[in-house]
Design a protein around this motif. Structure first.
Motif, PDB file in Angstrom:
ATOM      1  N   ARG A 222      82.229 101.998 119.915  1.00 16.81           N
ATOM      2  CA  ARG A 222      80.919 101.627 119.425  1.00 16.81           C
ATOM      3  C   ARG A 222      80.984 101.030 118.021  1.00 16.81           C
ATOM      4  N   TYR A 223      82.154 100.670 117.591  1.00 19.15           N
ATOM      5  CA  TYR A 223      82.317 100.227 116.208  1.00 19.15           C
ATOM      6  C   TYR A 223      82.017  98.738 116.095  1.00 19.15           C
ATOM      7  N   ASN A 224      80.760  98.381 116.322  1.00 12.38           N
ATOM      8  CA  ASN A 224      80.329  97.003 116.137  1.00 12.38           C
ATOM      9  C   ASN A 224      78.818  97.032 115.938  1.00 12.38           C
ATOM     10  N   LEU A 225      78.268  95.965 115.446  1.00 15.66           N
ATOM     11  CA  LEU A 225      76.839  95.957 115.128  1.00 15.66           C
ATOM     12  C   LEU A 225      76.064  95.087 116.104  1.00 15.66           C
ATOM     13  N   LEU A 226      74.763  95.339 116.164  1.00 13.46           N
ATOM     14  CA  LEU A 226      73.878  94.543 117.016  1.00 13.46           C
ATOM     15  C   LEU A 226      73.171  93.508 116.154  1.00 13.46           C
ATOM     16  N   GLY A 227      72.411  92.669 116.775  1.00  9.65           N
ATOM     17  CA  GLY A 227      71.597  91.706 116.033  1.00  9.65           C
ATOM     18  C   GLY A 227      70.282  91.538 116.766  1.00  9.65           C
ATOM     19  N   ALA A 238      72.869  88.339 111.549  1.00 11.42           N
ATOM     20  CA  ALA A 238      72.645  89.668 110.964  1.00 11.42           C
ATOM     21  C   ALA A 238      73.843  90.079 110.117  1.00 11.42           C
TER      22      ALA A 238
END
Lengths: 536, 864
Positions: A222-227, A238
């Motif tokens: 889960r080591y990522n970001l959303l936008g 983002a």
């Protein structure tokens, strides 16, 4: 543009006060004096050597782990329900390699051998659930360190875990960790985004400190970001806004430096991790030959029933598990830690698992404690095979794996068929560079023999009802070596710190009375300790 | 007293530099200088310093020169650093990093005699002022307009006494003034409130349920998802969206006829179901559902094939009446195969209904707790409640394990353990409503809580005959709940105190004896009956047979150390308890509590913890209160202790809190924005910061409470009511902030801002029921003319998200946010003012959401 910073004494020490706090740290113009000194000193992070730590939370019962089988006090009077039995046909006084009760045929249950495993130092034995340590031991890649503790031992879990992690027994105010200080001394902590990494629910004190951010992954997948929108371009926009904002100056407040460092760390490491496959689908690592005389090589990191030993090979036979089914999240984290050391520039990585606080129904050859031993042994076995066969940026020769646990447990079992908090315990140290059995030492067992002598001092394991096992308050195993001596030796002779650096990393080294280096009678509590042991 | 060094130095073309030592200054006094001159040979530059609260002047009139000035001020958090740069084309002034600045202005003049005026040929951006060097030589002056102290205190009050501001609360507090708000919050019993989440709906009545959806198939399932019973009646399925209008497409939905396979097929796990003629909503019968195991689909449900077949493009509405059977509520589910229509009335029961009717699981309690944090106006009460939960830690899982010996039903174990936590929590909410609530009151609540008695192993501790008492509670009572670690006690005290607690246990009691520990339990009264057949409540019971009846002396010969100063130092705090037998033994425990509650060690430790909660993280136990150079932190702890000691009764929580809220530290930059949000504060604060009430009564941001549990867990393992270690979750930042946990916080914010219905996978990352509508917030607060105005929109959002930062401090965030609004995803210009507000989704909506998410992912939002 030149900045003339009038830095007061306090200003420098507490706050690296700059306009543009979040400026990429590798472009720091005014490198603090501490860093300049560090860059010129020692080899930490520059000699290719790495460390993997596993904290065994809850206090491992050392006496049932590395068993003083020839101590007459190890008996059913003291441990009526939890004693590990000797094998009738084995003479434990015979010296030689560790017995290796691997199965003779594929169909046998994995843990069919149910007696103490002779270690071959003439005195000690292993819990049968530790059978997968035997190949490491006989290859000289394993050191079993017994009677490890520290002066004025605390019997409180949180306090004692704190001391193991901050390296200052008795000091509850020290809020940073041994490995954090090690990485700070490397001089790389501010310039390389990835130096220390843990894979668990939160960053342990071992890696915590105010001046540099170590990375903790709660879940590597889960080591990522959303936008918004959550598309490639939306995410990029983002991410861009975030990175831009990281660089903005703000007036100083107590936690802004910590936030700035950790945000920068996050931005820098996201890209690194995106290229690594932490998923279960990517868990394809296997042994290099048929494991335990079974039909095929086992998966090294059990993250599901199908990857757990010979279970799937034999029509879903639970007797062929190598670890209990509750171990999957630990092995997921362990795999991630191994991957990170292997594929990135990280120097120190680690994880933990708990459940060792066996106050009741500890079990003997099966049960709670036994299951936990299986995890320890299989983890060591798996790591060795992984770093021998899949090595990339880390090799088995360059890696040391070390376990920590806050204390040992009572010699005499309690009324709940378990054990309570005690003093000295056991440390496992593994790696290609370890000087184990016939690899620099005649035995891989340290601290568990009546013949023990270190640094010119005689420190025998005294047997009997008034011996070492009752050495403290007539209840607890007495220590013969300080955990700081073990970690100190690894940090200096493996990772490459200088002695001066080590004296800062572990302050006790700078106090001659503590005898951490060469042993002696500790000025803190008058106990004779060994000093450093020749494990690497 | 400190001296600073003023250095004026220039590069190139200058042949001499001039340095002057500044005179020593009193700490805290404004800095004043008389004419410091800096003269250079080739190009004349004079520097004239008159500094008082940030005013100073310099002359810098020569091009092609580089001058650097630095000055370090006395106030440690407010160093001045100003830099003036002259290059070929521009003058640039670097502004100081002052906190809470509303505006920076540069004034200039070409002639000192005519006075200074605002220099409009330049512009402030962030901490830089630039102008093109076209005109004549100028003298410059910097003017700083700070945030009003009321505005600053408002932000601090809402960030500490509350879980962060809401747009509406921010307006209200600014209008009434922060002092009035603080007074209001200190008296929660005077704050009227009726929250929907506290409404307890009648459980013994029939409830009407409807659900609308599409005809995904023609098979209707009716089942319980766990072991249990319930009643369903008047089951109706109609075409269209209005319940009950039109022909009923189901056969025997009223359950007036016997159940025949043509109408309803019953799977094996629901075999005990049938028609009930005694309990019915209308007509002669209802469906009595009995499940021996949870159902999920055809093979484990009661089902009917609807003829003629339903159409998948048509909407239908299901309606029915449902009666829960108390104490055995299970999830009833009615749905069409493929779930075109799904209905689960258990979800309709509010957490409060479940909690007050012994039907709640731990997730219901967690949801109720965080919903209060989001919605309640009694914010300080909520903050205190959480503080007490985290101070007197108990653990749901341990209570569950305890009950495992007596019951087999897993769901029942969960409900019982939840009840213990709920009752304890309710007493924490109730106690501070008494204006004179003391710490002693709270300590007793904790000791009497069955959850605590189980958690720290007192429940089975025996001290009679040769038994050795369990030391766990005595140790933690001293180490974590009263004195603080090693602060005035030793191992012998723990051993002796442990004996006092023997006999404090729990048992199943008659409902009337819930608070009567000396009464007989139901097990005492009905010895032959299995516990699972006894109907009562698990409560505190004193088992006199377990008690160590000897006399005890605790803290023998000990006196309060000198560092505490007057009136404490030198006092003996020895406690001698006489031998006590029978039910009198219970007094040992109460005497210990009364003795510990107001000792200086307790006062110190609790004051330190409260200061850490409300001011900043760097308070410690161990100050020398007699030191004339005691730090401001030490002084504040001492003030709290005085507030504790010098009123009657001692230890009144309100007096201690008032001492903190009235302190200079709290009201100044010393507290503002100095802490970081814990996971609970972060998730609740995220919802609150966008949560304004619309004219129709609904809110622009909402959560169902349940959906905040997973995010909190991911942000570092914060699991409410279920912490394994009694030391409580950390309060200070390093325990929560690492790259991994930050990634979880940022993902949460982004997922919460995603609109429902757009990208379900990303939305479900944080929970579909965390819902925000920032456009609705904008439309609620700004006039329609301003909606397409990027600057106005950003200004408003910055004011509600970052009320503790000055407008000037946020300038760079402002620029970034406006730029975000005016750019599309590919980075190309896309004017915000031309974005359409209609569509699915409206581009305006997406763009605003993206910008708000960006603002909430920035570093400053981690702070409180």
């Amino acid at each position: 543009m030149q900045h003339l910073n009038i830095i007061t004494r306090r200003g420098f020490l507490d706050r690296s006060f700059k306009i543009g706090l979040g400026v990429a740290l590798s472009t720091l113009v005014d490198i603090p004096v501490v860093m300049k000194r560090a860059l010129a000193e020692g080899n930490i992070g520059r000699n290719g050597k790495k460390l993997l730590f596993i904290f065994l939370r809850g206090a491992n019962d050392a006496l049932n782990s590395v068993i003083p089988i020839r101590d007459s006090a190890y008996n059913t009077a003291n441990r009526p329900d939890i004693l590990i039995p000797s094998d009738v046909g084995t003479d434990y006084s015979v010296t030689g390699p560790c017995d290796s009760p691997m199965n003779s045929s594929a169909a046998d249950p994995t843990y069919g051998y149910t007696s103490a495993i002779r270690l071959g130092n003439g005195f000690a034995a292993l819990h049968p659930s530790l059978k997968f340590l035997a190949p490491l031991y006989n290859a000289g890649d394993l050191a079993l360190l017994h009677r490890v503790g520290y002066p004025k031992q605390s019997r409180s879990h949180f306090d004692s875990q704190n001391y193991w992690e901050n390296g200052s027994p008795g000091n509850n105010l020290a809020k940073d960790g041994i490995f954090y200080r090690t990485l700070l001394e490397s001089g790389l902590a501010h310039t390389a985004p990835l130096t220390g990494v843990s894979v668990q629910s939160s960053l342990p004190l071992l890696l915590r400190g105010s001046k540099a951010a170590m990375t903790n992954l709660t879940d590597p997948t889960r080591y990522n970001l959303l936008g918004i929108p959550n598309t490639l371009t939306g995410n990029a926009k983002a991410d861009n806004a975030l990175r831009t904002a990281n660089g903005f100056p703000f007036p100083e407040k107590r936690n802004r430096e910590l936030l700035a460092l950790q945000y920068q760390n996050l931005s820098d490491t996201l890209a690194i991790f995106a290229s690594l496959d932490f998923s279960d689908a990517g868990n394809t690592f296997r042994d290099d030959a048929s494991t335990d005389n079974d039909d095929a090589p086992y998966y090294l990191f059990p993250t599901s029933n199908a990857t757990n030993g010979g279970y799937a090979l034999h029509g879903n036979n639970a007797a062929k598990y190598v670890v209990d089914t509750g171990a999957y999240s630990f092995f997921r984290n362990l795999k991630a830690a191994a991957l990170i050391l292997n594929k990135t520039e990280a120097i120190i990585a680690g994880t933990e698992f708990g459940g060792f606080d066996t106050h009741s129904n500890q079990g003997a050859i099966t049960g709670q404690h036994a299951n936990l031993q299986r995890r320890i042994a299989w983890a060591m076995y798996a790591l060795r095979k992984y770093f021998l066969n899949y090595a990339d940026k880390a090799t088995w020769d360059n890696l040391i794996v070390v376990t920590l646990s806050e204390f040992g447990r009572t010699t005499v079992q309690n009324s709940d068929l378990g054990t309570d908090h005690a003093e000295a315990g056991v440390m496992f140290v593994a790696g290609g560079a370890v000087k184990g059995f016939q690899a620099g030492n005649s035995s891989g067992v340290f601290g568990c023999s009546p013949n023990d002598a270190y640094n010119g001092q005689s420190l025998p394991w005294v047997t009997g009802q008034t011996g070492s096992m009752f050495g403290v308050s007539s209840r607890y195993l007495k220590r013969a070596v300080d955990y700081r001596s073990i970690l100190g030796k690894l940090i200096r002779d493996h990772l490459g710190a200088t002695q001066a650096q080590l004296n800062r990393i572990i302050p006790g080294y700078a106090v001659p009375g503590e005898c951490l280096l060469s042993g002696g009678v500790s000025s803190i509590d008058g106990t004779r300790i060994a000093g450093e042991l020749g494990v690497v | 007293m400190r001296a600073g060094l003023l250095t004026c130095r220039a590069e190139s073309r200058w042949e001499s530099a001039y340095q002057q030592q500044l005179p020593e200054q009193e700490p805290g006094m404004p800095i004043a200088f008389a004419g410091v001159s800096c003269q250079f040979q080739k190009n004349r530059v004079s520097i004239n310093m008159v500094t008082n609260r940030g005013w100073f002047s310099r002359w810098a009139a020569v091009p092609l020169a580089l001058i650097s000035l630095s000055l370090s001020a006395q106030e440690a958090s407010l160093p001045l650093q100003i830099e003036l740069t002259l290059t070929n084309q521009q003058t640039k002034i670097e502004l100081p990093l002052y906190p809470a600045v509303q505006e920076f202005k540069i004034l200039s003049t070409t002639n000192l005699a005519t006075g200074f005026a605002e220099d409009t040929s330049g512009q402030v951006s962030g901490y830089t002022w630039m102008e093109s060097l076209a005109g004549p030589a100028n003298f410059y002056r910097l003017q700083i307009t700070p945030m009003s102290s009321n505005a600053l205190l408002t932000a601090t009050a809402l960030n500490r006494l509350a879980y962060g501001p809401t747009p509406d609360e921010l307006e209200r507090v600014l209008a009434m003034g922060p002092q009035a708000y603080i007074e209001e919050q200190l008296a929660p019993e005077l704050i009227e409130e009726q929250l929907a989440i506290d409404a307890v709906t009648a459980n013994s009545g029939w409830q009407y349920v409807t659900a609308t959806g599409t005809g995904s198939s023609s098979t209707l399932y009716v089942y319980l998802t766990a072991v249990g019973e319930g009643y369903v009646d008047d089951l109706v399925l109609v075409r269209g969206t209005v319940a009950g209008t039109g022909a009923n497409l189901l056969r025997n939905g009223g359950f007036e006829s016997p159940l025949v396979t043509n109408d309803w097929t019953i799977s094996s796990n629901h075999l005990g179901s049938g028609i009930s003629t005694e309990i019915k909503h209308s007509g002669t019968g209802s469906l009595h559902l009995v499940a021996t195991s949870g159902g999920s689909t055809k093979e484990s449900a009661i089902w009917q094939t609807i003829t003629p077949a339903l159409s998948s493009s048509q909407q239908y509405t299901l309606s029915y009446w449902y009666l829960a059977k108390s104490n055995d509520l299970s999830d009833l589910t009615l749905r069409l195969s493929n779930s075109g229509i799904t209905s689960s009335p258990d979800a309709l029961l509010t957490p409060a209904t479940k909690l007050f009717n012994n039907l709640a699981g731990i997730d219901d309690l967690r949801a109720w707790h965080v919903l209060h944090a989001v919605q309640s106006r009694r914010q300080l009460l909520e903050v205190l409640d959480q503080f007490l939960e985290n101070h007197f830690v108990t653990q749901y899982s341990k209570s569950r394990d305890y009950f495992d010996t007596y019951y087999n039903d897993s769901a029942l174990l969960g409900r019982l353990a939840t009840q213990l936590e709920f009752k304890e929590n309710s007493r924490w909410r109730q106690a501070p409503l008494n204006p004179q609530c003391t710490f002693s009151n709270l300590l007793v609540i904790s000791a009497e809580s069955p959850a605590m008695i189980i958690y720290l192993d007192t429940v089975n501790s025996k001290g009679n005959a040769k038994n050795i008492a369990n030391e766990n509670y005595a140790r933690e009572l001293l180490e974590l709940f009263t004195f603080g670690v090693d602060n005035g006690y030793d191992q012998a005290d723990i051993t002796n105190m442990a004996k006092c607690w023997t006999g404090w246990s729990v048992n199943i009691m008659d409902l009337t004896n819930e608070f009567n520990p000396l009464a007989k339990s139901l097990r005492d009264l009905y010895p032959g009956v299995a516990v699972s057949n006894l109907a009562g409540v698990w409560a505190f019971q004193y088992k006199q047979g377990n008690h160590n009846t000897n006399s005890k002396t605790i803290f023998p010969g000990k006196t309060v150390p000198a560092r505490f100063g007057s009136p404490y130092a030198g006092r003996s705090y020895q406690l001698t308890l006489p031998a006590r037998t029978g039910t009198n033994g219970i007094k040992d425990g109460y005497d210990v509590l009364a003795h510990l509650a107001d000792q200086p060690f307790t006062q110190e430790f609790l004051s330190v913890k409260l200061c850490r909660l409300f001011v900043h993280d760097d308070f410690d136990v161990g100050y020398d209160f007699t030191d004339p150079n005691l730090s401001p932190e030490g002084q504040l702890v001492r003030d709290c202790m005085m507030a504790w000691e010098t009123h009657s009764p001692k230890g009144q929580i309100r007096k201690i809190l008032a001492a903190i809220f009235n302190s200079g530290l709290f009201r100044s930059h010393g507290a503002s924005m100095h802490k970081v949000k814990t996971p609970l504060e972060f998730v609740v604060g995220t919802i609150r910061t966008l949560r304004s009430q619309k004219p129709d009564g609904t809110f622009t941001a909402e959560t169902d409470g349940y959906s905040l549990r997973m995010p909190m867990n991911r942000m570092g393992g914060m699991s409410l009511f279920d912490r394994g270690d009694p030391d409580g979750y950390p309060e200070a930042a390093p325990g929560w902030i690492s790259a991994g946990t930050l990634a979880e916080r940022l993902r949460f914010v982004q997922s919460v801002l995603i609109a429902v219905g757009q990208d379900d996978t990303a939305k479900s990352d944080s929970g579909r029921n965390n819902v925000t509508d920032p456009v609705a917030l904008i439309k609620n607060k700004l006039p329609a003319l301003k909606w397409p105005d990027a600057g106005a929109v950003v200004d408003y959002l910055l004011s509600v998200i970052y009320p503790g930062e000055g407008k000037a401090n946020l300038d760079l965030y402002r620029t970034t946010a406006i730029n975000f609004l005016n750019t599309n995803e590919s980075g190309l210009a896309s004017p915000f003012s031309s974005l359409s507000m209609s569509g699915n989704p409206p581009p305006y909506d997406t763009r605003v959401r993206g910008m708000v998410a960006a603002l909430l992912t920035f570093q400053r939002f981690q702070e409180q």
